[in-house]
Design an enzyme around this catalytic site. Sequence first.
Site, mmCIF file in Angstrom:
data_model
loop_
_atom_site.group_PDB
_atom_site.id
_atom_site.type_symbol
_atom_site.label_atom_id
_atom_site.label_comp_id
_atom_site.label_asym_id
_atom_site.label_seq_id
_atom_site.Cartn_x
_atom_site.Cartn_y
_atom_site.Cartn_z
ATOM 1 N N HIS A 1 -3.649 -4.155 -4.620
ATOM 2 C CA HIS A 1 -3.659 -3.868 -3.185
ATOM 3 C C HIS A 1 -4.965 -4.299 -2.523
ATOM 4 O O HIS A 1 -6.036 -3.759 -2.833
ATOM 5 C CB HIS A 1 -3.418 -2.352 -2.978
ATOM 6 C CG HIS A 1 -3.493 -1.941 -1.559
ATOM 7 N ND1 HIS A 1 -4.152 -0.831 -1.124
ATOM 8 C CD2 HIS A 1 -2.974 -2.526 -0.448
ATOM 9 C CE1 HIS A 1 -4.048 -0.738 0.183
ATOM 10 N NE2 HIS A 1 -3.345 -1.758 0.617
ATOM 11 N N SER B 1 0.834 -1.199 0.000
ATOM 12 C CA SER B 1 0.000 0.000 0.000
ATOM 13 C C SER B 1 0.866 1.246 0.000
ATOM 14 O O SER B 1 0.368 2.341 -0.189
ATOM 15 C CB SER B 1 -0.886 0.005 1.237
ATOM 16 O OG SER B 1 -0.084 -0.075 2.390
ATOM 17 N N GLU C 1 -7.392 -2.397 -4.975
ATOM 18 C CA GLU C 1 -6.910 -1.305 -5.820
ATOM 19 C C GLU C 1 -5.884 -1.850 -6.815
ATOM 20 O O GLU C 1 -4.940 -2.536 -6.422
ATOM 21 C CB GLU C 1 -6.276 -0.199 -4.964
ATOM 22 C CG GLU C 1 -7.303 0.555 -4.125
ATOM 23 C CD GLU C 1 -6.676 1.543 -3.150
ATOM 24 O OE1 GLU C 1 -7.252 2.623 -2.969
ATOM 25 O OE2 GLU C 1 -5.624 1.229 -2.546
ATOM 26 N N ASN D 1 -6.610 4.372 1.382
ATOM 27 C CA ASN D 1 -5.809 4.721 2.560
ATOM 28 C C ASN D 1 -5.675 6.229 2.743
ATOM 29 O O ASN D 1 -5.458 6.697 3.856
ATOM 30 C CB ASN D 1 -4.417 4.072 2.490
ATOM 31 C CG ASN D 1 -4.457 2.643 2.997
ATOM 32 O OD1 ASN D 1 -5.442 2.221 3.601
ATOM 33 N ND2 ASN D 1 -3.397 1.910 2.759
HETATM 34 N N1 CAA Z 1 -10.052 -12.342 9.028
HETATM 35 C C1 CAA Z 1 -10.979 -12.957 8.264
HETATM 36 N N2 CAA Z 1 -12.295 -12.853 8.512
HETATM 37 C C2 CAA Z 1 -12.672 -12.090 9.540
HETATM 38 C C3 CAA Z 1 -11.751 -11.419 10.365
HETATM 39 C C4 CAA Z 1 -10.376 -11.569 10.061
HETATM 40 N N3 CAA Z 1 -9.425 -10.971 10.772
HETATM 41 N N4 CAA Z 1 -12.429 -10.746 11.323
HETATM 42 C C5 CAA Z 1 -13.727 -10.993 11.094
HETATM 43 N N5 CAA Z 1 -13.872 -11.779 10.012
HETATM 44 C C6 CAA Z 1 -15.098 -12.277 9.446
HETATM 45 C C7 CAA Z 1 -15.793 -13.110 10.456
HETATM 46 O O1 CAA Z 1 -15.416 -14.480 10.324
HETATM 47 C C8 CAA Z 1 -17.234 -12.893 10.111
HETATM 48 O O2 CAA Z 1 -17.616 -13.733 9.051
HETATM 49 P P1 CAA Z 1 -18.853 -14.669 9.266
HETATM 50 O O3 CAA Z 1 -20.017 -13.734 9.529
HETATM 51 O O4 CAA Z 1 -18.942 -15.393 7.976
HETATM 52 O O5 CAA Z 1 -18.514 -15.513 10.434
HETATM 53 C C9 CAA Z 1 -17.298 -11.474 9.546
HETATM 54 O O6 CAA Z 1 -15.949 -11.150 9.181
HETATM 55 C C10 CAA Z 1 -17.806 -10.500 10.576
HETATM 56 O O7 CAA Z 1 -16.992 -10.644 11.729
HETATM 57 P P2 CAA Z 1 -17.460 -10.310 13.209
HETATM 58 O O8 CAA Z 1 -18.922 -10.592 13.336
HETATM 59 O O9 CAA Z 1 -16.514 -10.989 14.143
HETATM 60 O O10 CAA Z 1 -17.149 -8.792 13.428
HETATM 61 P P3 CAA Z 1 -17.598 -7.533 12.583
HETATM 62 O O11 CAA Z 1 -18.957 -7.675 12.047
HETATM 63 O O12 CAA Z 1 -17.224 -6.378 13.425
HETATM 64 O O13 CAA Z 1 -16.598 -7.536 11.324
HETATM 65 C C11 CAA Z 1 -14.657 -6.710 10.359
HETATM 66 C C12 CAA Z 1 -15.221 -7.530 11.482
HETATM 67 C C13 CAA Z 1 -14.977 -7.361 9.012
HETATM 68 C C14 CAA Z 1 -13.156 -6.664 10.542
HETATM 69 C C15 CAA Z 1 -15.325 -5.281 10.402
HETATM 70 O O14 CAA Z 1 -15.181 -4.759 11.696
HETATM 71 C C16 CAA Z 1 -14.730 -4.310 9.423
HETATM 72 O O15 CAA Z 1 -15.092 -4.269 8.272
HETATM 73 N N6 CAA Z 1 -13.807 -3.475 9.924
HETATM 74 C C17 CAA Z 1 -13.158 -2.463 9.093
HETATM 75 C C18 CAA Z 1 -12.017 -3.086 8.372
HETATM 76 C C19 CAA Z 1 -11.332 -2.095 7.504
HETATM 77 O O16 CAA Z 1 -11.619 -0.908 7.448
HETATM 78 N N7 CAA Z 1 -10.349 -2.595 6.778
HETATM 79 C C20 CAA Z 1 -9.493 -1.752 5.959
HETATM 80 C C21 CAA Z 1 -8.246 -1.615 6.689
HETATM 81 S S1 CAA Z 1 -7.110 -0.569 5.848
HETATM 82 C C22 CAA Z 1 -6.120 -1.614 5.056
HETATM 83 O O17 CAA Z 1 -6.236 -2.798 5.063
HETATM 84 C C23 CAA Z 1 -5.130 -0.902 4.229
HETATM 85 C C24 CAA Z 1 -3.776 -1.377 4.226
HETATM 86 O O18 CAA Z 1 -3.124 -1.012 3.282
HETATM 87 C C25 CAA Z 1 -3.106 -2.125 5.297
#
Ligand code: CAA
Length: 293
Positions: free
Chosen positions: A148, A127, A160, A199
């Site tokens: 990405h 990223s 991306e 990002n």
């Molecule tokens: N890995 C894989 N799957 C995951 C997970 C993980 N770490 N955490 C949660 N999940 C899955 C769960 O298994 C669940 O799936 P099922 O319903 O099929 O069981 C689903 O996601 C929902 O999980 P939860 O009910 O435990 O929790 P939630 O509804 O709060 O979702 C989340 C968790 C998907 C992480 C949600 O909180 C979310 O979308 N958060 C924002 C994430 C975000 O913004 N990501 C971008 C980050 S920036 C980036 O990545 C940029 C970079 O360059 C590094």
Amino acid sequence: MSEQNTIDSIHHVLVVGSGAMGTQIGALFALAGYDVTTSDLETNALNRSRDEVRRRIERLAEKGIRSRNEVDAALARMAYTTDSMEAARNVDFVLEAAVERLEIKRQLFADLDKAAPEHAILATNSSAIPSSLLMDATGRPDRVCNMHFFNPALVMQCVEVVRNPLTSDKTVETTAELARRIGKQPVRLNKEVPGFVANRLLGALRDEALRLEEAGVASFEDIDVAARTALGHPMGPFELMDLVGIDVSYLIRMAEHGQTGDPGDLPHPSIEKLYAQGRYGRKTGRGWYEYAG
Ligand code: CAA
């Protein structure tokens, strides 16, 4: 440019790096029917990755999202190795998800370029490091780009696809189509910009959250509550930093600063402090928050 650089020429994918991103990206390719080899320096890291893939995708069968046969077939399509270059010999697409350090990635791209077949696209999940900083380490700059993913890669829909000035249209099309075939929504960037699109949006929120916390306006917990309950975000910015990894945030900012030289791009002092203390977030059990187990 090779005529074989098309979506239908892709059967076997090499994922370099078995951290959180590489692990889930490998699973995505395998679930979509591709043969996948995941490589890393250490067997222990690969064993952890294999266990994590099994745990995550077994759950898809338990929940009835995928059939037992599909899950078993995906697991059977995944191989693991500490020899990236040997594995690169018969792949059609390489997705590099190694550590965010320019010199390491440049060496990897130079070596992968020698090992991988001529038609293979070499993509980086980075990223922070645009492929224009890697392309000249290879003899195939037209087949180099960023692909990405977002964390957690199994869940987040966006990918991306970022072209460097020499990336061919065909490479962009093939990479975007590959993202679609593994169930993702590609977003194409026509030019490189630090942080890409998502990002940059996220960074604006995170930086403001860090300023508010530092100024003592509200606790980080309450700032997270505001992001969730007032803005409808699935996670607050501090929870998200812990999920993505304080180390990742730190290294991304260092890489951005390396490109721009702008002191404003250096990691925020609170991130530097957590990084120095080894409080990397969920992966170390402690970041902004503490995590049991
Ligand atoms: N890995 C894989 N799957 C995951 C997970 C993980 N770490 N955490 C949660 N999940 C899955 C769960 O298994 C669940 O799936 P099922 O319903 O099929 O069981 C689903 O996601 C929902 O999980 P939860 O009910 O435990 O929790 P939630 O509804 O709060 O979702 C989340 C968790 C998907 C992480 C949600 O909180 C979310 O979308 N958060 C924002 C994430 C975000 O913004 N990501 C971008 C980050 S920036 C980036 O990545 C940029 C970079 O360059 C590094």
